[in-house]
Design an enzyme around this catalytic site. Structure first.
Site, PDB file in Angstrom:
ATOM      1  N   GLN A  98      -3.879  -4.366  -8.427  1.00 39.14           N
ATOM      2  CA  GLN A  98      -4.277  -3.708  -9.667  1.00 39.14           C
ATOM      3  C   GLN A  98      -5.577  -4.344 -10.181  1.00 39.14           C
ATOM      4  O   GLN A  98      -5.648  -5.554 -10.384  1.00 39.14           O
ATOM      5  CB  GLN A  98      -3.151  -3.831 -10.715  1.00 39.14           C
ATOM      6  CG  GLN A  98      -3.448  -3.111 -12.013  1.00 39.14           C
ATOM      7  CD  GLN A  98      -3.603  -1.594 -11.834  1.00 39.14           C
ATOM      8  OE1 GLN A  98      -2.833  -0.955 -11.135  1.00 39.14           O
ATOM      9  NE2 GLN A  98      -4.639  -1.029 -12.455  1.00 39.14           N
ATOM     10  N   LYS A 106       2.774   3.950 -12.207  1.00 39.33           N
ATOM     11  CA  LYS A 106       2.951   4.006 -10.753  1.00 39.33           C
ATOM     12  C   LYS A 106       4.414   3.746 -10.383  1.00 39.33           C
ATOM     13  O   LYS A 106       4.974   4.418  -9.518  1.00 39.33           O
ATOM     14  CB  LYS A 106       2.026   2.976 -10.074  1.00 39.33           C
ATOM     15  CG  LYS A 106       0.558   3.368 -10.154  1.00 39.33           C
ATOM     16  CD  LYS A 106      -0.380   2.218  -9.862  1.00 39.33           C
ATOM     17  CE  LYS A 106      -1.802   2.609 -10.252  1.00 39.33           C
ATOM     18  NZ  LYS A 106      -2.749   1.489 -10.252  1.00 39.33           N
ATOM     19  N   ASP A 147      -5.014   2.200  -1.603  1.00 43.25           N
ATOM     20  CA  ASP A 147      -6.071   2.510  -2.567  1.00 43.25           C
ATOM     21  C   ASP A 147      -7.331   3.018  -1.858  1.00 43.25           C
ATOM     22  O   ASP A 147      -8.210   3.604  -2.482  1.00 43.25           O
ATOM     23  CB  ASP A 147      -6.439   1.238  -3.350  1.00 43.25           C
ATOM     24  CG  ASP A 147      -6.052   1.322  -4.812  1.00 43.25           C
ATOM     25  OD1 ASP A 147      -5.829   2.448  -5.288  1.00 43.25           O
ATOM     26  OD2 ASP A 147      -5.966   0.274  -5.458  1.00 43.25           O
TER      27      ASP A 147
END
Ligand code: NDP
Length: 282
Positions: free
Chosen positions: A97, A53, A120
């Site tokens: 994460q 990322k 997300d």
């Protein structure tokens, strides 16, 4: 092998060029998109995902920050960190994460992220909006799956779509997105009876199970489009949930692992971050 390969790697590279140009335009207008990842603990797979990322952000021109917290971080410390990022106007996207260490409450942490910064798309507000057919931020992997299908010109309206897997981050939202495209959608899971009978009826088959080579050729309708979401390691080698060699003999189109849904997920994270930055500036 007869199936067309749906290369997420190529589609993501093409998207990256557009995203880079968009980032330049945003910069000209004084907007500097910034994604901050919170990484708790030292899970090696998570470290690789975070690095991917960071690199994607670097290529596009999105500022990437990573907050690394020790494995023994308490829930209160994690929440305090999320609150600080929520309050920081220079941060447009916050990504926690996953998985978090077992002692932490994942759902509570995801809920704490401001919905506008939830790049997300896992916050209940954003999943609720999707459920009510009025989405705001779409979760990256399902958004990537849909992008691949549309970009490849797969006929979705009226198609029988089968999603194997019902997680909140992949299976369920992927099913909802396919429903929005007027597919007739069936969701399968570990209690599903006669799974192969159902998957064999799929014009579009999405495998999000987490079991290596679980979908075999006898479970696939000839001419189907097969999207393999799985990321599994067998003898150190990456493979999907679909038995690629067998299934590619009979499917019309198939996404590979690696190089399929994975790069699209990262591309959609970049997309969500750029969109969050644009919205924040309005
Ligand atoms: P989960 O473990 O949360 O969900 C797996 C789903 O598969 C569950 O709904 C489970 O059913 C179902 N399942 C398990 N065994 C069977 C079976 N025998 N028959 C039918 N269904 C079964 O996984 P995720 O959704 O998070 O991820 C799925 C895969 O996708 C993983 O390999 C993951 O690594 C990968 N992934 C890839 C991403 C990418 O960018 N490419 C992003 C996110 C995930 P039940 O609900 O009944 O337990």
């Amino acid at each position: 092998m007869s199936a067309k390969i749906l290369s997420g790697k190529e589609m993501a590279a093409e998207l990256e060029l557009q995203q880079t140009a968009r980032c330049v335009e945003l910069n000209k207008n004084g907007i500097h998109p910034c994604l901050t990842v919170i990484l708790v603990g030292d899970d090696p797979a998570s470290a690789i995902y975070v690095r991917n990322k960071e690199r994607a952000c670097g290529r596009i021109g999105i500022e990437s920050r990573t907050v690394r917290m020790p494995a023994e971080t308490t829930q209160a410390e994690l929440i305090a960190q999320i609150d600080a990022l929520n309050a920081d106007n220079s941060v447009h996207g916050i990504l926690i994460q996953l998985p978090l260490p077992k002692h932490l409450d994942e759902a509570a942490a995801l809920m704490r992220v401001r919905a506008e910064k939830d790049v997300d798309g896992f916050h209940v507000y954003n999943s609720g909006r999707l459920l009510q057919n009025n989405p705001t931020v779409l979760p990256c992997t399902p958004r990537g799956i849909l992008y691949m299908l549309k970009k490849s010109g797969v006929q979705l309206d009226g198609a029988n779509a089968v999603v194997v897997g019902r997680s909140n981050i992949v299976g369920k939202p992927a099913a909802l997105l396919l429903l929005r495209e007027n597919c007739t959608v069936t969701i399968c899971h570990s209690h599903t009876r006669d799974l192969a009978d159902i998957t064999r009826r799929a014009d579009v088959l999405v495998a999000a199970v987490g079991r290596a080579k679980f979908i075999t050729a006898d479970m696939v309708k000839p001419g189907a489009t097969v999207i393999d979401v799985g990321i599994n390691r067998v003898d150190g080698k990456l493979c999907g949930d679909v038995d690629f060699d067998g299934v590619s003999e009979i499917a019309a189109a198939i996404s590979p692992v690696p190089g399929g849904v994975g790069p699209m997920t990262v591309a959609m994270l970049m997309e969500n971050t750029l969109e969050a930055a644009c919205k924040a500036s309005r």
